[in-house]
Design an enzyme around this catalytic site. Structure first.
Site, mmCIF file in Angstrom:
data_model
loop_
_atom_site.group_PDB
_atom_site.id
_atom_site.type_symbol
_atom_site.label_atom_id
_atom_site.label_comp_id
_atom_site.label_asym_id
_atom_site.label_seq_id
_atom_site.Cartn_x
_atom_site.Cartn_y
_atom_site.Cartn_z
ATOM 1 N N CYS A 43 0.847 -1.189 0.000
ATOM 2 C CA CYS A 43 0.000 0.000 0.000
ATOM 3 C C CYS A 43 0.887 1.246 0.000
ATOM 4 C CB CYS A 43 -0.882 -0.041 1.248
ATOM 5 S SG CYS A 43 -1.828 1.438 1.488
ATOM 6 N N TYR A 102 0.732 -5.748 12.195
ATOM 7 C CA TYR A 102 -0.729 -5.849 12.245
ATOM 8 C C TYR A 102 -1.125 -5.765 13.718
ATOM 9 C CZ TYR A 102 -0.425 -7.421 7.385
ATOM 10 O OH TYR A 102 -0.179 -7.517 6.039
ATOM 11 N N VAL A 138 7.371 4.904 6.137
ATOM 12 C CA VAL A 138 8.556 4.079 6.383
ATOM 13 C C VAL A 138 8.958 4.081 7.863
ATOM 14 C CG1 VAL A 138 9.372 4.473 4.030
ATOM 15 C CG2 VAL A 138 10.336 5.841 5.884
HETATM 16 C C1 LIG Z 1 -3.865 -0.016 4.220
HETATM 17 C C2 LIG Z 1 -2.702 -0.696 4.875
HETATM 18 C C3 LIG Z 1 -1.869 -1.504 4.114
HETATM 19 C C4 LIG Z 1 -0.773 -2.144 4.693
HETATM 20 N N1 LIG Z 1 0.026 -2.952 3.920
HETATM 21 C C5 LIG Z 1 1.091 -3.561 4.477
HETATM 22 C C6 LIG Z 1 1.953 -4.397 3.700
HETATM 23 O O1 LIG Z 1 1.761 -4.578 2.504
HETATM 24 N N2 LIG Z 1 2.991 -4.998 4.321
HETATM 25 C C7 LIG Z 1 3.242 -4.829 5.653
HETATM 26 O O2 LIG Z 1 4.227 -5.367 6.154
HETATM 27 N N3 LIG Z 1 2.445 -4.053 6.413
HETATM 28 C C8 LIG Z 1 1.377 -3.417 5.857
HETATM 29 N N4 LIG Z 1 0.581 -2.631 6.638
HETATM 30 C C9 LIG Z 1 0.887 -2.477 8.064
HETATM 31 C C10 LIG Z 1 1.958 -1.404 8.258
HETATM 32 O O3 LIG Z 1 3.220 -1.942 7.968
HETATM 33 C C11 LIG Z 1 1.955 -0.924 9.708
HETATM 34 O O4 LIG Z 1 0.712 -0.392 10.038
HETATM 35 C C12 LIG Z 1 3.061 0.114 9.927
HETATM 36 O O5 LIG Z 1 3.347 0.231 11.298
HETATM 37 C C13 LIG Z 1 2.650 1.451 9.371
HETATM 38 O O6 LIG Z 1 3.663 2.390 9.448
HETATM 39 P P1 LIG Z 1 3.251 3.934 9.406
HETATM 40 O O7 LIG Z 1 4.482 4.710 9.544
HETATM 41 O O8 LIG Z 1 2.351 4.175 8.244
HETATM 42 O O9 LIG Z 1 2.326 4.016 10.696
HETATM 43 P P2 LIG Z 1 2.296 4.959 11.985
HETATM 44 O O10 LIG Z 1 0.912 4.785 12.486
HETATM 45 O O11 LIG Z 1 2.768 6.328 11.672
HETATM 46 O O12 LIG Z 1 3.337 4.274 12.956
HETATM 47 C C14 LIG Z 1 3.191 2.950 13.412
HETATM 48 C C15 LIG Z 1 3.994 2.777 14.693
HETATM 49 O O13 LIG Z 1 5.352 3.128 14.477
HETATM 50 C C16 LIG Z 1 5.722 4.258 15.268
HETATM 51 N N5 LIG Z 1 6.541 5.152 14.465
HETATM 52 C C17 LIG Z 1 6.221 5.726 13.280
HETATM 53 N N6 LIG Z 1 7.235 6.476 12.840
HETATM 54 C C18 LIG Z 1 8.219 6.386 13.756
HETATM 55 C C19 LIG Z 1 9.518 6.947 13.859
HETATM 56 N N7 LIG Z 1 10.017 7.741 12.913
HETATM 57 N N8 LIG Z 1 10.262 6.659 14.948
HETATM 58 C C20 LIG Z 1 9.771 5.847 15.930
HETATM 59 N N9 LIG Z 1 8.559 5.288 15.869
HETATM 60 C C21 LIG Z 1 7.784 5.547 14.795
HETATM 61 C C22 LIG Z 1 4.418 4.882 15.686
HETATM 62 O O14 LIG Z 1 4.557 5.634 16.874
HETATM 63 C C23 LIG Z 1 3.529 3.676 15.835
HETATM 64 O O15 LIG Z 1 3.792 3.034 17.049
HETATM 65 C C24 LIG Z 1 -0.527 -1.977 6.068
HETATM 66 C C25 LIG Z 1 -1.361 -1.166 6.824
HETATM 67 C C26 LIG Z 1 -2.450 -0.532 6.256
HETATM 68 C C27 LIG Z 1 -3.347 0.323 7.103
#
Ligand SMILES: Cc1cc2nc3c(=O)[nH]c(=O)nc-3n(C[C@H](O)[C@H](O)[C@H](O)COP(=O)(O)OP(=O)(O)OC[C@H]3O[C@@H](n4cnc5c(N)ncnc54)[C@H](O)[C@@H]3O)c2cc1C
Ligand SMILES: *[C@@H]1O[C@H](CO)[C@@H](O)[C@H](O)[C@H]1NC(C)=O
Ligand SMILES: *[C@@H]1O[C@H](CO)[C@@H](O)[C@H](O)[C@H]1NC(C)=O
Ligand SMILES: *[C@@H]1O[C@H](CO)[C@@H](O)[C@H](O)[C@H]1NC(C)=O
Ligand SMILES: *[C@@H]1O[C@H](CO)[C@@H](O)[C@H](O)[C@H]1NC(C)=O
Ligand SMILES: *[C@@H]1O[C@H](CO)[C@@H](O)[C@H](O)[C@H]1NC(C)=O
Ligand SMILES: *[C@@H]1O[C@H](CO)[C@@H](O)[C@H](O)[C@H]1NC(C)=O
Length: 538
Positions: free
Chosen positions: A174, A472, A179
């Site tokens: 997605c 997840y 990252v």
């Molecule tokens: C629509 C959708 C599709 C997805 N597809 C996949 C997929 O194909 N493969 C897969 O492996 N996963 C997938 N995921 C899951 C995804 O990997 C996790 O939800 C991931 O944690 C998202 O990262 P984010 O930065 O977008 O989220 P955020 O909600 O911003 O962060 C997630 C967690 O990481 C922490 N965090 C974020 N940035 C930092 C930082 N810079 N330093 C320290 N902590 C930080 C946050 O505090 C929180 O605890 C998907 C999720 C969704 C909703």
């Protein structure tokens, strides 16, 4: 000048609305603001870096990357301040001042956290939203990249494809996923059977620790560098950027999607798939999505299984492989589409491979609504009886889905303790359970259904521990209450996500953030002091 006006406005607000916050916490907030303002460069107007609940942009920035409507609920605690850093010093200031005045911080990259932990909390907090720290610097010659933690994987894929047709990176499907969270929790996608997880391909990182220091791989040391690649960085600090190893992709790849309903023999195909999905050559990724569909002749509800594949090569190489190992699927040349790797990113991201690559730069998620997800790992094929019970339960819901992701290949070669992500050899596939809905009032009903389904699946999936994928995130597995990280309770979900690596994560946490400043409902606990003494950690 601007800073003074800002502070005055804030003070005015406090005096005008004293009942909004309890006196003690409002003075902590006031002090936080003063501290923060005094620590940032005068050339960076404070109003450009921090939003209060009274700022006109507050709500739109807060909502900008909320993907799951469950967390728009007005009863959820919203951040007192939103910091939108465009310089690393802003993050250092946020950490130092929050610690000084007893405020918690939450960090958000792409906002995809399944339980909203990046932007909601059980107590007053400061949100650090990294969206502006999203620069990507590619070094194609050396096959590396530095990427800001606020960037999305779509932006990364776009930038790589812009520079090279034969390079890629093994991360999720997605494009709006950030990252920051994704790489620190593992991160898998369609080429992970060949190259492993995103976290397996991180070779350096910059992090701000609980003391506000900026560390890189060398200065943070190998223990902390190990922990942030799969252990969830939110327990350890704020990642500023990652250094990545890019991987090779062929100029032409092949995709297909073959769908069958139960009436068309889907269940037999699924049985066969369970025995071969993880044994294919690592260039072949073939996942199975199980969902409810309407069968065309009579309009009755049925179950449909979609077998969707990415092959790192041309169709003529793929056809004999499928003919040999999975002839029942009946794959024909006409079912295959050849395209570039970046077009396959569009395809798996839910776009048409013919769409403009610009869609990868959009931060607007395609899916918006309420959802709940869970995960399981499967080590023995699920029996026919097991599957039949599963189909019956799925048919009770409209928008439920299981995605079965095959493991094996490179994933089986990497040791369980190489990084905190422990789900390697011995797993045939991972299940993701998903349920989506549109109406707030239905939330409880769908959550209950999901929990029943999860209970039903217990005999068919891994046990002791029943493993789960950190990315997840699932608070049903247990949570730290009010920041009170009970070690025994945390072990429940800790062992599911990390297995034996949980112990080392606790040690790294205890050594790097002993005051447990970086905490959330599922953050790694600090060892109680009597245990630290016993283990000579103090
Ligand atoms: C629509 C959708 C599709 C997805 N597809 C996949 C997929 O194909 N493969 C897969 O492996 N996963 C997938 N995921 C899951 C995804 O990997 C996790 O939800 C991931 O944690 C998202 O990262 P984010 O930065 O977008 O989220 P955020 O909600 O911003 O962060 C997630 C967690 O990481 C922490 N965090 C974020 N940035 C930092 C930082 N810079 N330093 C320290 N902590 C930080 C946050 O505090 C929180 O605890 C998907 C999720 C969704 C909703
Ligand atoms: C925001 O601040 C202004 C004054 O600066 C005040 O009039 C208004 O009531 C405040 N709004 C809220 C929601 O606190
Ligand atoms: C918000 O969540 C609470 C608690 O789960 C629930 O009672 C309420 O109905 C939800 N909806 C709204 C709009 O607040
Ligand atoms: C590639 O890496 C080498 C060794 O680190 C370095 O000397 C060289 O400058 C790099 N190439 C580019 C294009 O940066
Ligand atoms: C696969 O190709 C055959 C032959 O063209 C066609 O009949 C069949 O419908 C295709 N199947 C799918 C799932 O597209
Ligand atoms: C499909 O629906 C029809 C009419 O509602 C019903 O009579 C029939 O039994 C159903 N078929 C199956 C296979 O469930
Ligand atoms: C934390 O939990 C422990 C054990 O459950 C309890 O004894 C203690 O009082 C709690 N502390 C706080 C601050 O809630």
């Amino acid at each position: 000048m601007e800073r003074t006006i800002f502070n005055m406005r804030f003070l005015l607000l406090i005096f005008l609305a004293p009942s909004v916050w309890p006196a003690s916490s409002s003075s902590a907030q006031e002090k936080f603001l003063q501290c923060f303002s005094s620590r940032i460069q005068p050339s960076n107007p404070v109003s450009e870096v921090i939003l209060t609940k009274n700022s006109s942009d507050y709500s739109s920035v807060l909502r900008s990357s909320i993907r799951n409507y469950r967390f728009l609920n007005t009863t959820i605690v919203k951040p007192q301040f939103i910091i939108t850093p465009f310089d690393e010093s802003h993050i250092q200031a946020a950490i130092v001042c929050a610690r000084e005045y007893g405020m918690q911080i939450r960090v958000r990259s792409g906002g995809h956290d399944y339980e909203g932990l990046s932007f909601e909390s059980y107590q007053e907090f400061v949100l650090v939203d990294l969206a502006k720290l999203s620069s990507i610097i590619l070094d194609i010659e050396n096959e590396t990249a530095w990427i800001g933690a606020g960037a999305s994987i779509g932006e990364l894929y776009y930038k790589i494809a812009d520079k090279s047709k034969v390079h890629g990176f093994p991360a999720g499907s997605c494009p709006t996923v950030g990252v920051g969270g994704h790489f620190s929790g593992g991160g898998f996608g369609t080429i992970f059977r060949k190259y492993g997880l995103a976290a397996d391909n991180v070779i350096d990182a910059q992090i701000v620790d609980a003391n506000g220091r900026i560390l890189d791989r060398e200065s943070m040391g190998e223990d902390l560098f190990w922990a942030i690649r799969g252990g969830g960085a939110a327990s350890f600090g704020v990642i500023l950027s990652w250094k990545l190893r890019l991987v090779s992709v062929p100029p032409t790849v092949t995709v297909f999607n073959i769908e069958r309903t139960l009436e068309q023999g889907a269940s037999n195909l699924l049985q066969k798939w369970q025995s071969i999905g993880d044994k294919f050559h690592e260039d072949l990724f073939l996942h199975a999505a199980i969902e409810v569909a309407t069968s065309s002749p009579n309009g009755n509800k049925t179950i449909r299984v979609s077998f969707v594949s990415l092959f790192l090569g041309r169709a003529e190489e793929l056809l004999p492989v499928m003919q040999d190992s999975f002839p029942e699927l009946g794959l024909m040349r006409e079912n295959c589409s050849e395209m570039s790797w970046i077009q396959s990113i569009l395809y798996f991201g839910g776009f048409s491979p013919r769409d403009s690559l610009d869609v990868l730069l959009s931060r607007t998620a395609q899916f918006k609504g309420f959802f709940k997800g869970k995960s399981d790992y499967v080590k023995e094929p699920i029996s026919e009886t097991g599957l039949e019970g599963l189909y019956r339960r799925l048919l009770e819901e409209e928008a439920s889905m299981l995605i079965l992701t095959p493991y094996g290949g490179r994933m089986s070669e990497i040791s369980d303790s190489e990084i905190p992500f422990p789900h390697r050899s011995g797993n045939i596939f991972k299940i993701q359970y998903l349920i989506t809905w549109d109406v707030e009032e239905e939330t409880e009903r769908h959550l209950k259904w999901m929990r029943r389904l999860y209970a039903y699946m217990a005999p068919y999936v891994s046990n002791s521990p029943r493993a789960a994928y950190l990315n997840y995130r699932d608070l049903d597995l247990g949570r730290n209450n009010n920041g009170n990280t009970s070690f025994a309770k945390a072990s429940v979900w800790g062992l599911k996500y990390f297995k034996n690596n949980f112990k080392r994560l606790v040690q790294v946490k205890t050594a790097t953030d002993p005051s447990n400043f970086f905490r959330n409902e599922q953050s790694i606990p600090v060892l109680p002091s009597w245990r630290q003494r016993k283990m000579n950690l103090k």
